[in-house]
Write a protein that holds these residues in place. Structure first.
Motif, mmCIF file in Angstrom:
data_model
loop_
_atom_site.group_PDB
_atom_site.id
_atom_site.type_symbol
_atom_site.label_atom_id
_atom_site.label_comp_id
_atom_site.label_asym_id
_atom_site.label_seq_id
_atom_site.Cartn_x
_atom_site.Cartn_y
_atom_site.Cartn_z
ATOM 1 N N GLY A 59 -33.204 12.933 35.370
ATOM 2 C CA GLY A 59 -31.804 13.238 35.092
ATOM 3 C C GLY A 59 -31.073 13.749 36.315
ATOM 4 N N LEU A 60 -31.765 14.544 37.123
ATOM 5 C CA LEU A 60 -31.138 15.102 38.325
ATOM 6 C C LEU A 60 -30.859 14.023 39.369
ATOM 7 C CD1 LEU A 60 -33.212 18.402 38.721
ATOM 8 C CD2 LEU A 60 -30.800 18.219 38.068
ATOM 9 N N VAL A 61 -31.851 13.165 39.639
ATOM 10 C CA VAL A 61 -31.644 12.148 40.676
ATOM 11 C C VAL A 61 -30.593 11.121 40.261
ATOM 12 C CG1 VAL A 61 -33.989 12.415 41.577
ATOM 13 C CG2 VAL A 61 -33.514 10.618 39.894
ATOM 14 N N SER A 62 -30.378 10.970 38.953
ATOM 15 C CA SER A 62 -29.374 10.015 38.486
ATOM 16 C C SER A 62 -27.984 10.635 38.377
ATOM 17 C CB SER A 62 -29.788 9.442 37.123
ATOM 18 O OG SER A 62 -29.781 10.446 36.127
ATOM 19 N N SER A 63 -27.905 11.955 38.539
ATOM 20 C CA SER A 63 -26.625 12.642 38.334
ATOM 21 C C SER A 63 -25.996 13.176 39.611
ATOM 22 C CB SER A 63 -26.811 13.807 37.346
ATOM 23 O OG SER A 63 -27.294 13.357 36.098
ATOM 24 N N PHE A 64 -26.803 13.428 40.633
ATOM 25 C CA PHE A 64 -26.282 14.068 41.839
ATOM 26 C C PHE A 64 -26.632 13.266 43.088
ATOM 27 C CE2 PHE A 64 -27.092 17.428 38.714
ATOM 28 C CZ PHE A 64 -25.844 18.027 38.657
ATOM 29 N N PRO A 65 -25.685 13.157 44.019
ATOM 30 C CA PRO A 65 -25.952 12.406 45.245
ATOM 31 C C PRO A 65 -26.805 13.179 46.244
ATOM 32 C CG PRO A 65 -23.751 13.339 45.317
ATOM 33 C CD PRO A 65 -24.289 13.628 43.939
ATOM 34 N N PHE A 111 -47.233 4.538 34.901
ATOM 35 C CA PHE A 111 -46.158 4.632 33.912
ATOM 36 C C PHE A 111 -44.764 4.805 34.507
ATOM 37 C CE2 PHE A 111 -50.018 6.803 32.404
ATOM 38 C CZ PHE A 111 -50.319 6.066 31.264
ATOM 39 N N LEU A 112 -44.669 5.314 35.727
ATOM 40 C CA LEU A 112 -43.403 5.836 36.238
ATOM 41 C C LEU A 112 -42.278 4.812 36.245
ATOM 42 C CD1 LEU A 112 -42.329 8.523 37.188
ATOM 43 C CD2 LEU A 112 -42.879 7.883 39.542
ATOM 44 N N ASP A 113 -42.522 3.609 36.743
ATOM 45 C CA ASP A 113 -41.454 2.613 36.810
ATOM 46 C C ASP A 113 -40.883 2.304 35.430
ATOM 47 O OD1 ASP A 113 -41.621 2.421 39.535
ATOM 48 O OD2 ASP A 113 -42.817 0.584 39.561
ATOM 49 N N ARG A 114 -41.749 2.204 34.444
ATOM 50 C CA ARG A 114 -41.292 1.878 33.084
ATOM 51 C C ARG A 114 -40.502 3.026 32.468
ATOM 52 N NH1 ARG A 114 -45.893 1.025 31.175
ATOM 53 N NH2 ARG A 114 -46.289 2.684 29.684
ATOM 54 N N TRP A 115 -40.995 4.253 32.646
ATOM 55 C CA TRP A 115 -40.337 5.398 32.020
ATOM 56 C C TRP A 115 -39.000 5.739 32.666
ATOM 57 C CZ3 TRP A 115 -45.169 9.097 31.777
ATOM 58 C CH2 TRP A 115 -46.045 8.625 30.782
ATOM 59 N N MET A 116 -38.859 5.462 33.959
ATOM 60 C CA MET A 116 -37.624 5.822 34.655
ATOM 61 C C MET A 116 -36.512 4.796 34.480
ATOM 62 S SD MET A 116 -37.935 8.833 36.026
ATOM 63 C CE MET A 116 -38.902 9.316 34.566
ATOM 64 N N THR A 117 -36.777 3.723 33.723
ATOM 65 C CA THR A 117 -35.758 2.701 33.492
ATOM 66 C C THR A 117 -34.483 3.314 32.924
ATOM 67 O OG1 THR A 117 -37.426 0.992 33.104
ATOM 68 C CG2 THR A 117 -35.231 0.584 32.229
ATOM 69 N N ARG A 118 -34.615 4.276 32.066
ATOM 70 C CA ARG A 118 -33.444 4.875 31.400
ATOM 71 C C ARG A 118 -32.502 5.574 32.380
ATOM 72 N NH1 ARG A 118 -36.946 9.305 28.138
ATOM 73 N NH2 ARG A 118 -38.442 7.610 28.368
ATOM 74 N N PHE A 119 -33.029 5.910 33.576
ATOM 75 C CA PHE A 119 -32.207 6.624 34.552
ATOM 76 C C PHE A 119 -31.614 5.697 35.618
ATOM 77 C CE2 PHE A 119 -35.275 9.832 33.002
ATOM 78 C CZ PHE A 119 -34.374 10.703 32.433
ATOM 79 N N ARG A 120 -31.864 4.394 35.499
ATOM 80 C CA ARG A 120 -31.246 3.448 36.416
ATOM 81 C C ARG A 120 -29.768 3.288 36.074
ATOM 82 N NH1 ARG A 120 -36.325 -0.744 35.955
ATOM 83 N NH2 ARG A 120 -37.795 0.555 37.130
#
Length: 321
Positions: A172-178, A300-309
């Motif tokens: 959530g943090l990496v997808s929200s802040f530059p 698992f990481l690539d699959r789980w982080m899809t929601r934050f793309r």
């Protein structure tokens, strides 16, 4: 339910104390799939409603329990075959919750006739620590084994899973802040997949004669630094934030000066635990000794982080046939 599981706990009544959280839910699914009858005990049993559908009709019971009130514990443990203590906290009366209180819980299980007891401690348990969480975790281990000598103690590292509050927080943090600060970029972690930890505990319950009286470190197969973890999560989420790796002195100063404020990025105790690292010592048997081959985060990481793309699943092109 998990398919293909050996029903080696068929009909056994297992009490999960403090079983309504992230780990408790995954452990409940493992135990139910292996045939156990489950009694989920918590101050807020309504939070375990999502566990009910994981088992068969009448396989799960929810009971209100406060581990600081012995009479509620005694009632909850009536007729149990085994007990798993998942109670833990970072604030409050930690001695009553995870220190001497854990010993009283183990004694109650012994008095109730339980033949197996698994105490969930933490990889950072340390009797010499000035962090109350780490110190009382260590004291709880001693108290449990004094009351129930054949108990099994497990020390899990940081648990990760698709529904955790660890990877998802960073996602959530990496997808929200530059731009993001990284506290303790060189701190070493050895996260373990929550379902692997759950399987290890279930295995301990099925063979108390083999695993009783022993302490196990439950850690994953890879050691990562906080800096590397942040970079891997950002890459998996398709994000490119500027990660500012803070020197330890700066991290310590921020924790000391602002840690007492509500919503502070890191508290003094959190910083001390992070700086100490969270990896297996290697002086105790590991998760493999409980019959589990731990799976790495990268699986698992690539699959789980899809929601934050940026566009979620719709931002990924399908591979050509």
């Amino acid at each position: 339910m998990i398919q293909g599981k050996t029903r080696d706990l068929d009909g056994k009544l297992v009490a999960l104390i403090g079983g309504t959280g992230f780990f408790g839910t995954h452990l409940a699914q493992e135990l139910l799939a292996r045939g156990a009858r489950l009694r989920v005990c918590s101050r807020h049993p309504e939070r375990a409603f999502q566990i009910k559908p994981l088992g068969g009709l009448g396989q799960t019971q929810l009971v209100a329990v406060d581990v600081t009130k012995p009479h509620t514990v005694a009632v909850a443990l009536t007729g149990v075959d085994a007990v798993v203590n998942l109670v833990g906290a970072f604030a409050g009366d930690l001695d009553a919750l995870q220190g001497e209180g854990a010993g009283r819980l183990a004694q109650a299980a012994k008095d109730a006739g339980a033949t197996a007891f698994v105490h969930v401690s933490a990889l950072g348990a340390d009797a010499a620590s000035d962090v109350p969480y780490a110190r009382t975790k260590s004291e709880g281990e001693v108290a449990v084994l004094a009351a129930f000598p054949s108990a099994t103690v497990v020390r899990p590292s940081i648990l990760f899973g698709e529904d955790d509050k660890f990877l998802n927080m960073f996602g959530g943090l990496v997808s929200s802040f530059p731009m993001l600060p990284v506290f303790g970029p060189n701190a070493r972690l050895q996260p373990v997949f929550v379902d692997d930890a759950a399987e290890a505990i279930a295995n301990a319950l099925t063979a108390p004669g083999v695993h009783g009286g022993k302490t196990y470190e439950l850690a994953g197969p890879e050691v990562v630094t906080m800096g590397d973890l942040n970079r891997r999560i950002a890459k998996a989420a398709g994000r490119s934030p500027v990660l500012i790796e803070l020197p330890d002195a700066v991290s310590a100063a921020i924790a000391s000066l602002t840690g007492w404020l509500p919503g502070a990025p890191i508290t003094s105790d959190q910083w001390k635990l992070l700086a100490a690292g969270n990896v297996a010592t290697g002086t105790l048997p590991g998760i493999e000794a409980l019959g589990v081959s731990p799976r790495p985060l990268g699986l698992f990481l690539d699959r789980w982080m899809t929601r934050f793309r940026k566009f979620g699943r719709f931002g990924v092109k399908a591979k050509a046939a």
